[in-house]
Write an enzyme that holds these catalytic residues in place. Structure first.
Site, short mmCIF file in Angstrom:
data_model
loop_
_atom_site.label_atom_id
_atom_site.label_comp_id
_atom_site.label_asym_id
_atom_site.label_seq_id
_atom_site.Cartn_x
_atom_site.Cartn_y
_atom_site.Cartn_z
N TYR A 1 0.86 -1.21 0.00
CA TYR A 1 0.00 0.00 0.00
C TYR A 1 0.89 1.25 0.00
O TYR A 1 0.51 2.30 -0.52
CB TYR A 1 -0.98 -0.02 1.18
CG TYR A 1 -2.16 0.91 1.00
CD1 TYR A 1 -3.03 0.77 -0.08
CD2 TYR A 1 -2.40 1.94 1.92
CE1 TYR A 1 -4.11 1.62 -0.23
CE2 TYR A 1 -3.48 2.79 1.77
CZ TYR A 1 -4.33 2.63 0.69
OH TYR A 1 -5.41 3.48 0.53
N LYS B 1 -2.98 8.44 3.08
CA LYS B 1 -4.21 8.27 3.89
C LYS B 1 -3.98 8.78 5.31
O LYS B 1 -4.91 9.31 5.93
CB LYS B 1 -4.66 6.80 3.91
CG LYS B 1 -5.21 6.28 2.58
CD LYS B 1 -6.45 7.02 2.09
CE LYS B 1 -7.12 6.29 0.93
NZ LYS B 1 -8.16 7.12 0.28
P1 NAD Z 1 -12.77 3.84 -7.74
O1 NAD Z 1 -11.68 3.60 -8.72
O2 NAD Z 1 -14.14 3.48 -8.12
O3 NAD Z 1 -12.74 5.35 -7.23
C1 NAD Z 1 -11.57 6.15 -7.22
C2 NAD Z 1 -11.95 7.45 -7.84
O4 NAD Z 1 -10.87 8.41 -7.78
C3 NAD Z 1 -12.31 7.31 -9.33
O5 NAD Z 1 -13.63 7.77 -9.54
C4 NAD Z 1 -11.30 8.20 -10.02
O6 NAD Z 1 -11.84 8.84 -11.16
C5 NAD Z 1 -11.01 9.20 -8.92
N1 NAD Z 1 -9.80 10.00 -9.17
C6 NAD Z 1 -8.51 9.59 -9.27
N2 NAD Z 1 -7.71 10.63 -9.57
C7 NAD Z 1 -8.52 11.73 -9.66
C8 NAD Z 1 -8.30 13.12 -9.96
N3 NAD Z 1 -7.06 13.58 -10.24
N4 NAD Z 1 -9.36 13.95 -9.95
C9 NAD Z 1 -10.61 13.49 -9.69
N5 NAD Z 1 -10.89 12.20 -9.39
C10 NAD Z 1 -9.84 11.33 -9.39
O7 NAD Z 1 -12.32 3.01 -6.43
P2 NAD Z 1 -12.90 3.00 -4.93
O8 NAD Z 1 -12.36 1.77 -4.32
O9 NAD Z 1 -14.35 3.26 -4.95
O10 NAD Z 1 -12.12 4.23 -4.27
C11 NAD Z 1 -12.78 5.32 -3.66
C12 NAD Z 1 -12.09 5.70 -2.36
O11 NAD Z 1 -12.24 4.63 -1.43
C13 NAD Z 1 -10.62 5.99 -2.48
O12 NAD Z 1 -10.28 7.08 -1.63
C14 NAD Z 1 -9.99 4.72 -1.92
O13 NAD Z 1 -8.70 4.96 -1.40
C15 NAD Z 1 -10.97 4.40 -0.84
N6 NAD Z 1 -10.94 3.04 -0.32
C16 NAD Z 1 -11.06 1.97 -1.16
C17 NAD Z 1 -11.02 0.69 -0.63
C18 NAD Z 1 -11.12 -0.52 -1.52
O14 NAD Z 1 -10.71 -1.60 -1.10
N7 NAD Z 1 -11.65 -0.40 -2.74
C19 NAD Z 1 -10.88 0.49 0.75
C20 NAD Z 1 -10.79 1.62 1.58
C21 NAD Z 1 -10.81 2.88 1.03
O1 0WE Z 2 -6.99 3.06 -1.65
C1 0WE Z 2 -6.95 2.00 -2.25
C2 0WE Z 2 -6.40 1.94 -3.66
C3 0WE Z 2 -6.15 3.28 -4.25
C4 0WE Z 2 -5.33 3.25 -5.51
C5 0WE Z 2 -5.39 2.23 -6.45
C6 0WE Z 2 -4.63 2.31 -7.60
C7 0WE Z 2 -4.59 1.21 -8.63
C8 0WE Z 2 -4.22 1.73 -10.00
C9 0WE Z 2 -4.50 4.32 -5.74
N1 0WE Z 2 -3.73 4.42 -6.86
C10 0WE Z 2 -3.80 3.44 -7.78
N2 0WE Z 2 -3.01 3.57 -8.90
C11 0WE Z 2 -3.13 2.76 -9.97
O2 0WE Z 2 -2.37 2.92 -10.95
N3 0WE Z 2 -7.37 0.87 -1.61
C12 0WE Z 2 -7.70 0.94 -0.20
C13 0WE Z 2 -7.43 -0.47 -2.24
C14 0WE Z 2 -6.13 -1.14 -2.01
O3 0WE Z 2 -5.06 -0.87 -2.77
C15 0WE Z 2 -4.00 -1.62 -2.28
C16 0WE Z 2 -4.42 -2.37 -1.19
C17 0WE Z 2 -5.80 -2.05 -1.01
C18 0WE Z 2 -6.69 -2.57 0.05
C19 0WE Z 2 -2.69 -1.68 -2.73
C20 0WE Z 2 -1.80 -2.52 -2.07
C21 0WE Z 2 -2.21 -3.24 -0.99
C22 0WE Z 2 -3.53 -3.18 -0.53
#
Ligand code: NAD
Ligand code: 0WE
Length: 256
Positions: free
Chosen positions: A156, A163
């Site tokens: 991560y 974060k």
């Molecule tokens: P997602 O890919 O659906 O959402 C990520 C969003 O970030 C996308 O809509 C993308 O367009 C937007 N984004 C990236 N760069 C941007 C920029 N420069 N300007 C505007 N928008 C931008 O994935 P998600 O999992 O729904 O992620 C949403 C949030 O939840 C993130 O903050 C992620 O870190 C957090 N999160 C995700 C998980 C998981 O496991 N999926 C767990 C905990 C937290």
């Molecule tokens: O916040 C996230 C992921 C956010 C994210 C994902 C990507 C994939 C594609 C940010 N930047 C990028 N850049 C890319 O090019 N999560 C909480 C999901 C997540 O991501 C991980 C996790 C978990 C959980 C990455 C490594 C280990 C665990």
């Protein structure tokens, strides 16, 4: 009874139907909130248009790259003109260059570190500053975080550091905006299979690890993040600000 009737909300971070932002937006909508949306850029425009269209043809939808001050200014000008006011803001946006999530954290480049923090943490400050003047009856701002902010989750990497900054920013924003009755909180979600998670090597193993080790013996589902989003938006959370609420099946409490 609708918990959010009369509330006006703005959502950042819908990319597709699996986005956490979409789950929270749907839950807000079901509780009677009127919503506006932004999308990152042309690549996502059609997809998001189709989703948001289900809320009615006049739903406000605007492009916004959160690294661009001009985009942010235009979005809040449009929201001011269309809504006149704002009560809810969802920040569900994160990005780090892929290479930074693959190797060792020690090798994080200056540029990858900057980008991750700009998009994933600073943007909350910029959006909150722009939203505050519209939140004239108070408001609720929420951002999505992850456990990697407080403990090392292999790979991560710089996202964990970003974060941590997002969570600390939430506390300082809560302090600044509290006198205006604007609350600022984070929802720290357990892993969810979204676009942002899909490309991560070992993600399915992570889901299995949570199932095995979280007290509830299962992963969180998007609807549950929606329900927490509704709670934080509602008067039930009127005295909650600056917090990180874990919605992770209890995983975060475990020491082993
Ligand atoms: P997602 O890919 O659906 O959402 C990520 C969003 O970030 C996308 O809509 C993308 O367009 C937007 N984004 C990236 N760069 C941007 C920029 N420069 N300007 C505007 N928008 C931008 O994935 P998600 O999992 O729904 O992620 C949403 C949030 O939840 C993130 O903050 C992620 O870190 C957090 N999160 C995700 C998980 C998981 O496991 N999926 C767990 C905990 C937290
Ligand atoms: O916040 C996230 C992921 C956010 C994210 C994902 C990507 C994939 C594609 C940010 N930047 C990028 N850049 C890319 O090019 N999560 C909480 C999901 C997540 O991501 C991980 C996790 C978990 C959980 C990455 C490594 C280990 C665990």
């Amino acid at each position: 009874m609708s918990l959010l009737s009369g509330k006006l909300g703005l959502v950042f971070g819908v990319a597709n139907k699996r986005s956490i932002a979409w789950a929270i937006a749907q839950a807000w909508h079901k509780q009677g909130a009127k919503l506006a949306f932004t999308y990152q850029g042309d690549r996502l425009k059609e997809n998001v248009e189709e989703l948001v269209g289900t809320f009615g043809p006049d739903t406000l939808l605007m492009p916004c790259d959160v690294t661009k001050d001009d985009d942010i200014a235009t979005v809040f000008k449009s929201v001011g003109e269309k809504f006149g006011q704002l009560h809810l803001l969802l920040h569900s946006v994160a990005f780090a260059p892929k290479a930074a999530l693959e190797g060792e954290f020690v090798n994080t480049s200056r540029e990858a570190y900057r980008i991750a923090h700009d998009i994933s943490a600073y943007s909350l400050v910029a959006l909150s500053r722009a939203a505050a003047p519209l939140m004239t009856d108070g408001g609720s701002i929420m951002a999505m975080s992850y456990y990697g902010a407080e403990k090392v989750v292999p790979h991560y990497n710089v996202m964990g550091v970003a974060k941590a900054s997002l969570e600390a920013s939430t506390r300082y924003l809560a302090y600044d905006l509290g006198p205006k009755k604007i609350r600022v909180n984070c929802i720290s979600a357990g892993p969810v299979n979204t676009l942002a998670a899909r490309g991560i090597a070992g993600f399915n193993e992570m889901l299995k690890h949570y199932e095995a080790h979280a007290p509830l013996k299962r992963n969180v589902v998007p609807d549950e993040l929606g329900a927490t989003g509704v709670f934080l938006a509602s008067d039930g959370a009127a005295a909650i600000t600056g917090q990180v609420i874990y919605v992770d099946g209890g995983y975060q409490i475990m020491g082993m």
